[in-house]
Motif scaffolding. Sequence first.
Motif, PDB file in Angstrom:
ATOM      1  N   ASN A 155      20.198 -26.919  -9.848  1.00 36.47           N
ATOM      2  CA  ASN A 155      20.935 -26.051 -10.961  1.00 36.47           C
ATOM      3  C   ASN A 155      20.930 -24.141 -10.776  1.00 36.47           C
ATOM      4  O   ASN A 155      19.600 -23.707 -10.286  1.00 36.47           O
ATOM      5  CB  ASN A 155      19.901 -25.834 -12.148  1.00 36.47           C
ATOM      6  CG  ASN A 155      20.877 -25.613 -13.798  1.00 36.47           C
ATOM      7  OD1 ASN A 155      21.705 -24.348 -13.155  1.00 36.47           O
ATOM      8  ND2 ASN A 155      20.367 -25.694 -14.906  1.00 36.47           N
ATOM      9  N   ASN A 156      21.607 -23.547 -10.370  1.00 34.68           N
ATOM     10  CA  ASN A 156      21.500 -22.649 -10.061  1.00 34.68           C
ATOM     11  C   ASN A 156      20.894 -20.789 -10.977  1.00 34.68           C
ATOM     12  O   ASN A 156      20.368 -20.066 -10.426  1.00 34.68           O
ATOM     13  CB  ASN A 156      22.518 -21.694  -9.776  1.00 34.68           C
ATOM     14  CG  ASN A 156      23.713 -22.015 -10.969  1.00 34.68           C
ATOM     15  OD1 ASN A 156      23.439 -21.559 -11.609  1.00 34.68           O
ATOM     16  ND2 ASN A 156      25.161 -21.107 -10.433  1.00 34.68           N
ATOM     17  N   THR A 157      20.488 -21.109 -11.784  1.00 37.32           N
ATOM     18  CA  THR A 157      20.006 -20.839 -13.429  1.00 37.32           C
ATOM     19  C   THR A 157      17.894 -20.756 -12.634  1.00 37.32           C
ATOM     20  O   THR A 157      17.264 -20.386 -12.665  1.00 37.32           O
ATOM     21  CB  THR A 157      20.639 -21.586 -14.672  1.00 37.32           C
ATOM     22  OG1 THR A 157      21.533 -21.830 -14.796  1.00 37.32           O
ATOM     23  CG2 THR A 157      19.772 -20.912 -15.771  1.00 37.32           C
ATOM     24  N   ALA A 158      18.036 -22.303 -12.278  1.00 32.23           N
ATOM     25  CA  ALA A 158      16.855 -22.454 -11.962  1.00 32.23           C
ATOM     26  C   ALA A 158      16.538 -22.231 -10.965  1.00 32.23           C
ATOM     27  O   ALA A 158      14.951 -21.409 -10.799  1.00 32.23           O
ATOM     28  CB  ALA A 158      16.564 -24.290 -12.281  1.00 32.23           C
ATOM     29  N   LEU A 159      17.640 -21.875  -9.815  1.00 26.10           N
ATOM     30  CA  LEU A 159      16.365 -21.584  -8.628  1.00 26.10           C
ATOM     31  C   LEU A 159      16.396 -19.976  -8.485  1.00 26.10           C
ATOM     32  O   LEU A 159      16.175 -19.332  -7.651  1.00 26.10           O
ATOM     33  CB  LEU A 159      17.739 -21.580  -7.591  1.00 26.10           C
ATOM     34  CG  LEU A 159      18.009 -24.007  -7.264  1.00 26.10           C
ATOM     35  CD1 LEU A 159      18.884 -22.904  -5.882  1.00 26.10           C
ATOM     36  CD2 LEU A 159      16.824 -23.627  -6.857  1.00 26.10           C
ATOM     37  N   ALA A 160      17.179 -18.958  -9.441  1.00 28.54           N
ATOM     38  CA  ALA A 160      16.834 -17.849 -10.132  1.00 28.54           C
ATOM     39  C   ALA A 160      15.933 -17.476 -10.694  1.00 28.54           C
ATOM     40  O   ALA A 160      15.449 -16.847 -10.597  1.00 28.54           O
ATOM     41  CB  ALA A 160      18.459 -17.163 -11.142  1.00 28.54           C
ATOM     42  N   ALA A 161      15.769 -18.579 -11.117  1.00 25.64           N
ATOM     43  CA  ALA A 161      14.905 -18.382 -12.149  1.00 25.64           C
ATOM     44  C   ALA A 161      13.109 -19.047 -11.579  1.00 25.64           C
ATOM     45  O   ALA A 161      12.245 -18.071 -12.575  1.00 25.64           O
ATOM     46  CB  ALA A 161      14.700 -19.167 -13.959  1.00 25.64           C
ATOM     47  N   ILE A 162      12.583 -19.816 -10.693  1.00 22.55           N
ATOM     48  CA  ILE A 162      11.832 -19.909 -10.124  1.00 22.55           C
ATOM     49  C   ILE A 162      11.414 -18.805  -8.878  1.00 22.55           C
ATOM     50  O   ILE A 162      10.278 -18.426  -9.418  1.00 22.55           O
ATOM     51  CB  ILE A 162      11.972 -21.190  -9.183  1.00 22.55           C
ATOM     52  CG1 ILE A 162      11.582 -22.152 -10.017  1.00 22.55           C
ATOM     53  CG2 ILE A 162      10.826 -21.086  -8.647  1.00 22.55           C
ATOM     54  CD1 ILE A 162      12.856 -23.402  -9.589  1.00 22.55           C
ATOM     55  N   PRO A 163      11.857 -18.355  -8.312  1.00 25.92           N
ATOM     56  CA  PRO A 163      10.926 -16.714  -8.068  1.00 25.92           C
ATOM     57  C   PRO A 163      10.930 -15.816  -8.477  1.00 25.92           C
ATOM     58  O   PRO A 163       9.688 -15.093  -8.708  1.00 25.92           O
ATOM     59  CB  PRO A 163      12.401 -16.594  -6.681  1.00 25.92           C
ATOM     60  CG  PRO A 163      13.689 -16.823  -6.923  1.00 25.92           C
ATOM     61  CD  PRO A 163      12.956 -18.248  -8.111  1.00 25.92           C
TER      62      PRO A 163
ATOM     63  N   THR B 175      19.889 -11.000  -9.780  1.00 24.67           N
ATOM     64  CA  THR B 175      20.295 -12.611  -9.710  1.00 24.67           C
ATOM     65  C   THR B 175      20.915 -12.840 -11.765  1.00 24.67           C
ATOM     66  O   THR B 175      21.855 -14.109 -11.411  1.00 24.67           O
ATOM     67  CB  THR B 175      19.712 -12.916  -8.375  1.00 24.67           C
ATOM     68  OG1 THR B 175      19.491 -12.772  -7.585  1.00 24.67           O
ATOM     69  CG2 THR B 175      20.847 -14.235  -8.398  1.00 24.67           C
ATOM     70  N   GLN B 176      19.581 -13.008 -11.497  1.00 24.60           N
ATOM     71  CA  GLN B 176      19.031 -14.306 -12.838  1.00 24.60           C
ATOM     72  C   GLN B 176      20.339 -13.336 -14.115  1.00 24.60           C
ATOM     73  O   GLN B 176      20.697 -13.682 -14.889  1.00 24.60           O
ATOM     74  CB  GLN B 176      17.985 -13.899 -13.174  1.00 24.60           C
ATOM     75  CG  GLN B 176      16.933 -15.129 -13.216  1.00 24.60           C
ATOM     76  CD  GLN B 176      15.919 -15.016 -14.174  1.00 24.60           C
ATOM     77  OE1 GLN B 176      14.828 -13.868 -14.035  1.00 24.60           O
ATOM     78  NE2 GLN B 176      15.280 -16.529 -14.760  1.00 24.60           N
ATOM     79  N   GLY B 177      20.338 -11.973 -14.541  1.00 27.76           N
ATOM     80  CA  GLY B 177      20.955 -11.154 -15.468  1.00 27.76           C
ATOM     81  C   GLY B 177      22.995 -11.887 -15.188  1.00 27.76           C
ATOM     82  O   GLY B 177      23.717 -11.682 -15.611  1.00 27.76           O
ATOM     83  N   LYS B 178      22.583 -11.452 -14.080  1.00 31.20           N
ATOM     84  CA  LYS B 178      24.049 -11.569 -13.381  1.00 31.20           C
ATOM     85  C   LYS B 178      25.078 -12.910 -14.038  1.00 31.20           C
ATOM     86  O   LYS B 178      26.250 -13.782 -14.605  1.00 31.20           O
ATOM     87  CB  LYS B 178      24.943 -11.170 -11.669  1.00 31.20           C
ATOM     88  CG  LYS B 178      24.674 -10.059 -11.468  1.00 31.20           C
ATOM     89  CD  LYS B 178      25.350 -10.035 -10.484  1.00 31.20           C
ATOM     90  CE  LYS B 178      25.594  -8.237  -9.244  1.00 31.20           C
ATOM     91  NZ  LYS B 178      24.249  -7.897 -10.575  1.00 31.20           N
TER      92      LYS B 178
END
Lengths: 335, 491
Positions: free
Chosen positions: B174-182, B238-241
């Motif tokens: 999930n792109n949301t997860a891939l941004a949230a993890i780092p 990234t997360q914001g976008k």
Amino acid sequence: MSLEIAWFVVIAFFWLGYLFLEGFDFGVGMLLPVLGRDNTERRVMVNTIGPVWDGNEVWLIVAGGAMFAAFPAWYAGLFSAAYLPLLLVLLALIGRGVAFEYRGKVDSDRWRRTWDRVIMIGSWIPPLGVGLILATTVLGLPLDAEGNRVGSAFAAIRWDTLLGAVAIAAFSITHGAAFLALKTSGDLRERARTLALRLLPIAMVPVVAFLSVVQWRAGTLWTLLAFGISAVAAVVAWLRLRADRDGQAFAALGVVIAGAAVVMFGSLFPNVLPSTLDTANTLTIEGAASSPYTLTVMTWVAVFGAPAVLIYQGWTYWVFRKRIGTQHIPAVHAP
Amino acid sequence: MEVLELARWQFGITTVYHFLMVPLTIGLSILVAAMQTRWVRTGELRHLKMTKFWGKLLLVNFAMGVVTGIVQEFQFGMNWSAYSRFVGDVFGAPLAMEGLVAFFVESTFLGLWIFGWDRLPKKVHLACAWAFSLATMASAYFILAANSWMQHPVGVTFENGKPTMNSIWAVLTNNTALAAIPHTLAGAFSVAAAFLVGVAGWHLWRRGDHADVWRSSLRLGGWVGVAAFAVLAITGDTQGKLMFEQQPMKMASAEALCHTEQPASFSIIAIGDVAGSNCEDVKTFNVPALLSFLAHNDFKTEVKGVEDLITEYQAKYGTNYPDDPALGSLAGKPIDYVPNLPVTYWGFRMMIGFGAVSAGIGVLALWLTRRGRVPGSRWFPWLVLGGVATPFLGNSAGWIFTEMGRQPFVVVPNPTGVDGVWMFTAQAVSRLTTGEVWTSLIALTTVYAALGVVELYLMRKYVRGGVDAVMPPKKPDDSDKPGEDTLAFAY
């Protein structure tokens, strides 16, 4: 065997793993004030389970997580229905977990006494609570058509579920005594062995009584067979203890709990949470299960994950296989 | 209060509390493994001393992280059983994977690491440290994948009134997860870094023994903190976008942006009540067009405001809650689509602000200790010790913003996802008596508070205790016979 049934078996296995593994470390905690005559002896006892208790506890976490993933309706129905017992279990596990880490961190008798008490209470409540919760899922609850509990917050607390609670606690304390006999040396070991010999026949009373209730209400021929194996193993465990063979006695006690788990989950099958109100509301394996896709994914994870867990946890027990005695305990060291 | 509010308070309290321990465990375990690696490679005693000192603090903290984690997993079934039934098919999987693949490794190898100093060969023992610390990161990954699914449900179809998983791969990537993890891991490293800077800075300033240990620890912490902040800034952007696309209401609330603007300006700080009925009353200090850039990477695009979004949400998800008695006093009532504005607005700013302050303190500490200098100023210990709190505050604010910003949804609808895959928080809660939830809320809060005091007391005690006289471990004894030597480590 369908995937749903396979996952029912897997979850039964996780619960068995939990009862077997954390069962003995609960037992050690319960016996802390009984067998540990001074601080050094109590430290010996705590250190027999020091490297492994945390790994053992994960079996509970995985049993819960696997129920969530494979049978969400079972997880949701049981955990919300048995709310207060589960809360007590959680509080006890919180206290117990930090107590192991904290009891030696300050060099004061009062400090140690406090945490010893937390360990003791924290080792009694979880087997009682988990026993009660498992007995509830086997013997059922008043459930409505949505799978929610009908009745008061204490609906899960009845004489038959309490018997289950006592049975699991009684097994745990015996298992703990046998484990201490296996893992300690010297005087402490002798006392642990003697105590295990005395405890075993007494502990088997609630265990046999509870399994009889389960067998009587919902048992089948093969659960009766498991019941028989369990009973024979209990006798073997006692004889092996008397013959000074701690390891074999400990293993035989493992067979006792394995047989008990087969009786419990075998009687439950093909349900997961029976409704005592109306059989139409009973949650079945079929009705509570996740989609075939989710179960397939979880199966792959379990096929690779579970054996790995057994291997590295087994290795841990091998690494820390030595008996310990009072002479191995280093001096108290706290700043 | 109703069960819903009590259950939400309990979730908020237990989650924020759990997440005070977890980031320190994650960050510190990796740093301790790195210290031990340097010791194994160089044989310098300084690194062993560091490993032992920070390792001890790690253990005091780890215990609390573990025990509060069990509550997290179990309260879905206890307090949120309707949620668990609805999402179990997809949400349960990453949770179970966390246990089976990550947490088992973590707890088993931690035991081996703590007690294995005299039982395992040096390199095997070091491998245990790495297995443990990498597993803490894997844990974070699975939990964040589960959380991200609540923020942005993917990989599902909608069948028989429930989301049904059709791609675990989509859920885990999930792109949301891939941004949230780092982002979350960087948050964890900034906590550990500030902890190193604070504790080591204080010892260095006191000019006691083992200055080499404190200097190395402080410099390590400073650099890690600065690097973590860089990652936080980039991944935060990234997360914001993503959030502007996936949860526009959350971002509009974070900006207290009432009306759609084109180009939209970024609010730095507000004076007045951001939740007031008339947004025009609120004075905010703005940077023109910056919000457009943050949302879409150019300075011109339109960003939707709260008022316009409400109309959109009402058209898509209804104006009133279903008239279901399970919803309690909310049954049939209009749905409020705007999350708690002051919390989202200020939570967002506190997250960024505390993160930046923490990194600033790291830079300052590096500057003050450059080329072997020892800081002597009176304010230095206050600065670095106070700095320890900043990333904790930033992390907590970040989580409160993330979780409260998605209200009234527990599963936020995916704008490009499948119809039906969303759930209101009010629909998620268990059918319990208020007495039960009050009991657990009070019991857990009391126990958490008491243990928090104990942990702080022990941390302080062990921090002050400093570095022990450390001897390299003896050659591992791998025989079956019980030796006569005392154990290298015992509780």
